[in-house]
Write an enzyme that holds these catalytic residues in place. Structure first.
Site, PDB file in Angstrom:
ATOM      1  N   ASN A 286       2.356   1.531   4.149  1.00 34.52           N
ATOM      2  CA  ASN A 286       2.762   0.116   5.036  1.00 34.52           C
ATOM      3  C   ASN A 286       2.268   0.341   6.380  1.00 34.52           C
ATOM      4  O   ASN A 286       2.954  -0.414   7.286  1.00 34.52           O
ATOM      5  CB  ASN A 286       4.024  -0.301   4.942  1.00 34.52           C
ATOM      6  CG  ASN A 286       4.452  -1.683   5.061  1.00 34.52           C
ATOM      7  OD1 ASN A 286       5.458  -1.961   5.594  1.00 34.52           O
ATOM      8  ND2 ASN A 286       3.316  -2.590   5.219  1.00 34.52           N
TER       9      ASN A 286
ATOM     10  N   CYS B 139       0.920  -1.046  -0.097  1.00 33.51           N
ATOM     11  CA  CYS B 139      -0.028   0.135  -0.002  1.00 33.51           C
ATOM     12  C   CYS B 139       0.978   1.306  -0.035  1.00 33.51           C
ATOM     13  O   CYS B 139       1.890   1.224  -0.458  1.00 33.51           O
ATOM     14  CB  CYS B 139      -1.042  -0.007   1.246  1.00 33.51           C
ATOM     15  SG  CYS B 139      -0.208  -0.130   2.870  1.00 33.51           S
TER      16      CYS B 139
ATOM     17  N   ASP C 128      -8.137   3.779   1.079  1.00 29.78           N
ATOM     18  CA  ASP C 128      -7.302   4.146   2.028  1.00 29.78           C
ATOM     19  C   ASP C 128      -7.782   4.778   3.215  1.00 29.78           C
ATOM     20  O   ASP C 128      -8.634   5.796   3.058  1.00 29.78           O
ATOM     21  CB  ASP C 128      -6.364   5.334   1.652  1.00 29.78           C
ATOM     22  CG  ASP C 128      -5.310   5.975   2.441  1.00 29.78           C
ATOM     23  OD1 ASP C 128      -5.217   5.529   3.549  1.00 29.78           O
ATOM     24  OD2 ASP C 128      -4.478   6.469   1.977  1.00 29.78           O
TER      25      ASP C 128
ATOM     26  N   CYS D  55      -1.276   0.690   7.441  1.00 33.46           N
ATOM     27  CA  CYS D  55      -2.853   0.314   7.419  1.00 33.46           C
ATOM     28  C   CYS D  55      -3.409  -0.667   6.745  1.00 33.46           C
ATOM     29  O   CYS D  55      -3.599  -1.698   7.320  1.00 33.46           O
ATOM     30  CB  CYS D  55      -3.854   1.765   6.995  1.00 33.46           C
ATOM     31  SG  CYS D  55      -3.441   3.120   7.890  1.00 33.46           S
ATOM     32  N   ARG D  56      -3.309  -0.667   5.429  1.00 33.80           N
ATOM     33  CA  ARG D  56      -3.870  -1.546   4.737  1.00 33.80           C
ATOM     34  C   ARG D  56      -3.188  -2.961   4.723  1.00 33.80           C
ATOM     35  O   ARG D  56      -3.609  -3.997   4.536  1.00 33.80           O
ATOM     36  CB  ARG D  56      -4.457  -1.145   3.249  1.00 33.80           C
ATOM     37  CG  ARG D  56      -5.387  -0.359   3.334  1.00 33.80           C
ATOM     38  CD  ARG D  56      -5.738   0.576   2.069  1.00 33.80           C
ATOM     39  NE  ARG D  56      -4.781   1.395   1.883  1.00 33.80           N
ATOM     40  CZ  ARG D  56      -4.432   2.015   0.666  1.00 33.80           C
ATOM     41  NH1 ARG D  56      -5.186   2.026  -0.292  1.00 33.80           N
ATOM     42  NH2 ARG D  56      -3.199   2.932   0.688  1.00 33.80           N
ATOM     43  N   SER D  57      -1.795  -2.828   3.919  1.00 30.31           N
ATOM     44  CA  SER D  57      -1.020  -3.958   3.667  1.00 30.31           C
ATOM     45  C   SER D  57      -0.506  -4.675   4.911  1.00 30.31           C
ATOM     46  O   SER D  57      -0.472  -5.988   4.832  1.00 30.31           O
ATOM     47  CB  SER D  57       0.291  -3.445   2.773  1.00 30.31           C
ATOM     48  OG  SER D  57       1.166  -2.530   3.270  1.00 30.31           O
TER      49      SER D  57
END
Ligand code: 4NP
Length: 165
Positions: free
Chosen positions: A16, A13, A129, A18-20
């Site tokens: 690195n 993401c 995001d 939040c999402r990934s």
């Protein structure tokens, strides 16, 4: 990919944090639930370097924790050129991440590059995001990642079986 070699997957993401890291933790959880640790290597990275060395965002740690997944040991890092050689599959969380990766990718790279949700489910959709939103956004992102990661595991298991006959 060689038989008996682990398939390596990098979730990517922007930050690195939040999402990934969520995708890494959720996919690893699915792999472990299937006893498939010997067959998959998982990691995550960001296209940006602002959060290098930091643990994931508290809201990602919290939502993962509510679902029994511990992200506290993860640390943010930026994507490197070597990642395109080291990983079989690099999955961007949104189309911007994929475009950035495509621009960074060395010519003749080994790893496949795709969008996470599209590769996993066949439906092209960004994992949004959640950084500037509230806790609800993190729960929604968690659910989306959980569903896609399950599809991803099934797809890769089928591919692996196809390779090994
Ligand atoms: P991520 O979220 O890409 O899911 O880790 C973000 C984290 C930090 C920033 C942007 C997105 N930031 O601009 O610092």
């Amino acid at each position: 990919m060689m038989q008996n070699e682990r398939m390596s997957i990098l979730f990517v993401c922007l930050g690195n944090i939040c999402r990934s890291p969520l995708a890494e933790g959720v996919f690893r959880d699915i792999v472990e639930a299937h006893g498939a640790q010997e067959r998959f290597f998982v990691d995550s990275a960001g296209t940006g370097n602002w959060h290098q060395g930091k643990p994931p965002d508290r809201r990602s740690v919290d939502v993962a924790g509510r679902h029994g997944i511990d992200l506290t040991g993860l640390r943010a890092r930026q994507v490197t050129h070597q990642d395109f050689e080291r990983f079989d599959l690099l999955l961007g969380m949104d189309s911007d991440n994929v475009a950035t990766l495509a621009a960074l990718a060395p010519p003749g790279r080994r790893g496949r590059l795709a969008q996470f949700h599209e590769f996993s489910t066949g439906v092209p959709r960004d994992v949004p995001d959640p950084y500037y939103g509230n806790e609800d956004g993190f729960e929604a992102v968690y659910r989306m990642i959980r569903a896609s990661a399950g599809s991803l595991f099934e797809k890769l298991e089928a591919e692996t079986r196809g390779v090994s006959g």
